[in-house]
Design a protein around this motif. Sequence first.
Motif, short mmCIF file in Angstrom:
data_model
loop_
_atom_site.label_atom_id
_atom_site.label_comp_id
_atom_site.label_asym_id
_atom_site.label_seq_id
_atom_site.Cartn_x
_atom_site.Cartn_y
_atom_site.Cartn_z
N GLN A 180 12.87 -12.40 15.60
CA GLN A 180 13.83 -13.42 15.18
C GLN A 180 15.02 -13.50 16.12
N GLY A 181 14.97 -12.74 17.22
CA GLY A 181 16.05 -12.77 18.19
C GLY A 181 17.34 -12.15 17.69
N LYS A 182 17.21 -11.18 16.81
CA LYS A 182 18.38 -10.52 16.23
C LYS A 182 18.51 -9.10 16.76
N GLU A 183 19.73 -8.59 16.69
CA GLU A 183 19.99 -7.20 17.03
C GLU A 183 19.72 -6.35 15.78
N ALA A 184 18.83 -5.39 15.90
CA ALA A 184 18.50 -4.52 14.77
C ALA A 184 19.54 -3.42 14.64
N GLN A 185 20.18 -3.37 13.51
CA GLN A 185 21.11 -2.28 13.23
C GLN A 185 20.29 -1.06 12.80
N PRO A 186 20.55 0.09 13.39
CA PRO A 186 19.74 1.28 13.03
C PRO A 186 19.89 1.64 11.56
N TRP A 187 18.80 2.12 11.01
CA TRP A 187 18.80 2.64 9.65
C TRP A 187 18.91 4.16 9.73
N ASP A 188 19.65 4.72 8.79
CA ASP A 188 19.69 6.19 8.68
C ASP A 188 18.32 6.68 8.23
N ASN A 189 17.97 7.85 8.68
CA ASN A 189 16.71 8.49 8.26
C ASN A 189 17.06 9.71 7.40
N ASP A 190 17.65 9.44 6.25
CA ASP A 190 18.14 10.54 5.42
C ASP A 190 17.43 10.64 4.06
N GLU A 191 16.26 10.04 3.96
CA GLU A 191 15.51 10.08 2.70
C GLU A 191 15.00 11.49 2.45
N LYS A 192 15.27 11.99 1.25
CA LYS A 192 14.87 13.36 0.89
C LYS A 192 13.89 13.40 -0.27
N THR A 193 13.84 12.34 -1.05
CA THR A 193 13.00 12.32 -2.24
C THR A 193 11.99 11.18 -2.17
N VAL A 194 11.00 11.24 -3.03
CA VAL A 194 10.02 10.15 -3.09
C VAL A 194 10.73 8.86 -3.51
N ALA A 195 11.68 8.96 -4.43
CA ALA A 195 12.44 7.77 -4.83
C ALA A 195 13.20 7.18 -3.64
N ASP A 196 13.77 8.04 -2.80
CA ASP A 196 14.45 7.56 -1.58
C ASP A 196 13.47 6.82 -0.67
N THR A 220 0.83 -1.19 0.00
CA THR A 220 0.00 0.00 0.00
C THR A 220 0.87 1.25 0.00
N LEU A 221 1.90 1.26 0.83
CA LEU A 221 2.78 2.42 0.91
C LEU A 221 3.45 2.67 -0.44
N THR A 222 3.92 1.64 -1.09
CA THR A 222 4.50 1.78 -2.43
C THR A 222 3.47 2.35 -3.40
N HIS A 223 2.26 1.82 -3.34
CA HIS A 223 1.20 2.27 -4.25
C HIS A 223 0.88 3.76 -4.05
N ILE A 224 0.73 4.19 -2.81
CA ILE A 224 0.34 5.59 -2.61
C ILE A 224 1.48 6.54 -2.93
N LEU A 225 2.71 6.12 -2.67
CA LEU A 225 3.86 6.97 -3.04
C LEU A 225 4.01 7.06 -4.55
N THR A 226 3.81 5.94 -5.24
CA THR A 226 3.88 5.93 -6.70
C THR A 226 2.76 6.76 -7.31
N THR A 227 1.58 6.66 -6.73
CA THR A 227 0.45 7.48 -7.19
C THR A 227 0.76 8.96 -7.01
N ALA A 228 1.40 9.30 -5.91
CA ALA A 228 1.79 10.70 -5.67
C ALA A 228 2.79 11.17 -6.74
N GLN A 229 3.76 10.34 -7.06
CA GLN A 229 4.71 10.70 -8.12
C GLN A 229 3.99 10.93 -9.44
N GLU A 230 3.10 10.02 -9.78
CA GLU A 230 2.36 10.14 -11.04
C GLU A 230 1.48 11.38 -11.06
N HIS A 231 0.84 11.67 -9.94
CA HIS A 231 0.00 12.86 -9.84
C HIS A 231 0.84 14.13 -10.03
N ALA A 232 1.99 14.16 -9.39
CA ALA A 232 2.87 15.32 -9.52
C ALA A 232 3.30 15.51 -10.97
#
Length: 172
Positions: free
Chosen positions: A73-89, A19-31
């Motif tokens: 899954q009993g794993k240590e989650a490595q943090p993700w950067d929150n540096d997305e600036k564009t819809v493609a990001d 759903t998230l992919t769909h709404i972001l893609t729809t936003a790109q197309e609308h723009a």
Amino acid sequence: MTLTLSEVVIPTFTKGLNTLTHILTTAQEHAKANNLDADAEYPGARLIDDMLPLAFQVQNATKTVHLTLARLQGKEAQPWDNDEKTVADLLARVERARELLKSADAAAVDARAEETVTLPLGQQSIQITAKASVLNQGIPNFFFHLQTAYAILRSKGVPLGKRDYIGSFLAQ
């Protein structure tokens, strides 16, 4: 019939990310169709001044998937950067979370369902079963950010409706 934790978590998060992919893609197309710059219009958009923007909503929906899967899954989650600036990001980040779901170990998820895990809540943490952490925090938090992303894009004029939001969940 018994429903396993992996049968709840993996498809629910996968369909939500679809759903998230769909709404972001729809936003790109609308723009594009309206000669707008999607990257200027959407990642920083908010519903109200004191609410965090679309980029944050996407980051936190995917972070919820990442952290929940690691915990289950009993794993240590490595943090993700929150540096997305564009819809493609943002779309790339959603795909990264989707790949985690594709490689999730369902047996490990199911084996930990009744194990006690530590669930951070702000400055505190609680001890809770893995299943309870998913049902009472992971899934609700995921849907909060997914719905907020949808609402932000709707408020910006992106032509989205209920079918755009729920369609991925009903698709086989």
